[in-house]
Design a protein around this motif. Sequence first.
Motif, PDB file in Angstrom:
ATOM      1  N   ALA A  89       0.832  -1.205   0.000  1.00  0.00           N
ATOM      2  CA  ALA A  89       0.000   0.000   0.000  1.00  0.00           C
ATOM      3  C   ALA A  89       0.864   1.251   0.000  1.00  0.00           C
ATOM      4  CB  ALA A  89      -0.931  -0.011   1.209  1.00  0.00           C
ATOM      5  N   GLY A  90       1.956   1.250   0.796  1.00  0.00           N
ATOM      6  CA  GLY A  90       2.846   2.406   0.830  1.00  0.00           C
ATOM      7  C   GLY A  90       3.443   2.701  -0.531  1.00  0.00           C
ATOM      8  N   ARG A  91       3.850   1.659  -1.241  1.00  0.00           N
ATOM      9  CA  ARG A  91       4.430   1.839  -2.581  1.00  0.00           C
ATOM     10  C   ARG A  91       3.367   2.232  -3.596  1.00  0.00           C
ATOM     11  NH1 ARG A  91       7.593  -1.217   0.344  1.00  0.00           N
ATOM     12  NH2 ARG A  91       9.837  -1.318  -0.032  1.00  0.00           N
ATOM     13  N   LEU A  92       2.163   1.696  -3.440  1.00  0.00           N
ATOM     14  CA  LEU A  92       1.061   2.066  -4.331  1.00  0.00           C
ATOM     15  C   LEU A  92       0.783   3.561  -4.251  1.00  0.00           C
ATOM     16  CD1 LEU A  92      -1.418   1.322  -6.152  1.00  0.00           C
ATOM     17  CD2 LEU A  92      -2.701   1.005  -4.024  1.00  0.00           C
ATOM     18  N   ILE A  93       0.753   4.100  -3.034  1.00  0.00           N
ATOM     19  CA  ILE A  93       0.441   5.517  -2.858  1.00  0.00           C
ATOM     20  C   ILE A  93       1.564   6.398  -3.381  1.00  0.00           C
ATOM     21  CG2 ILE A  93       0.132   7.273  -1.056  1.00  0.00           C
ATOM     22  CD1 ILE A  93      -1.481   4.553   0.136  1.00  0.00           C
TER      23      ILE A  93
END
Length: 423
Positions: A76-80
């Motif tokens: 999720a952190g990389r997606l954002i």
Amino acid sequence: MAGSIPNSGLSSTGAPSNRRFAFIVMTSLFFIWGFITALNDVLIPHLKAAFELSYLEAGLVQFCFFGAYFVVSPFAGRLIEKVGFKKGVIFGLLGIAAGCCIFYPAAELEIYFVFLFALFVLASGITILQVSANPYVVILGEARTAASRLNLAQAINSLGHTLGPMFGAALIFGGAAVVTAEAVQLPYIILAGVALATAGIFTFLKLPVIENTETTSQSDTGNDSVWQHKRLVFGAIAIFMYVGAEVSVGSYLVNYFAESHIMSMNNYEASKMISYYWGAALIGRFIGAALTYFIKPNIILAVNSVLAIACIFMSVSSEGPVAMWTILAVGLFNSIMFPTIFSLAITGLGKLTSRGSGLLVQGIVGGALLPLLQGLVADLSSVQMSFLVPACAYIYISWYALSGSKTDAADTAAINQAEEQKV
């Protein structure tokens, strides 16, 4: 004035009025995931009765729900980082809707493990939502008021937690002569519709854009890692302990209040009492939003953790109304813990903010593991004595408040670079 939250290296664009509007719409997301998460406290005793589960088996509800935080948070952190905070919110809401929809076939099939899969998908959406919304609220305004701002947003989250058990008690337990799996279909279909509608609204909203304010050398993450920031790492463990403790207490309240020497309540009556637990957190977060503006957040965190420990020891050593109200009072002292730990841990990360947020949200896996441990203790001893498990978690939080949250060398370097860039 409370200790300020240093510049993270990210800033929001737009007029103050636009930032206020963005803060208001973001708080709706805090309400949604608080509402859904609190339903687990009603779902656990319902599925325990429907499938004749042990406490440990019923604890798999929280294990699958909060286990999703551990699995999904890094992605999720990389997606954002790639799509931005707004699209992250939309993806999260769509994930919530998908998970809620799976509850319908799970109830038709009457298979416990399909329910657990639905909870995992649902929680994956909430994970993306949290990794998007928490740092967005921290960055959306002056650094010195970040803890106060996040406490206010978490107060709205607590409102969702307060109303969720009432909703679940009415639609799942209310008026039911026989406990059946199908009772969960209507509430979760309603929630799926709400999530889809909210995603549609966010698609058309114009929100302030978060920009990077660092220089090239400052934003070079090749020589920096989230693991170099001890305050962040210790903070992730504190989030693990806090969420584990909070969820453990809430998960076993219904069964606790059903004990003959406590209150002898039925499931419907006991489910409604959960709202007092989350309602206390709601009140505490509004108070905390004001106090953290004037008092150092780590001091408030230390005091609250010690008082939570005191309430648990009073509850496990007493009976009747005293045991009930002292365990419910833990919610009041839980109130400021998550936003305070989060804001203390995420400061000074610059371009690592999204990944740092992902690591902190990953710590929410404590909500998967500590309830299982408490369930095991309940099976081996009693529900009452099992509350000593969350008491141990609050001991670590008090240490983090007084020692682990201090600025280390990596944080100091990042903060100094940010201040030099401002000059």
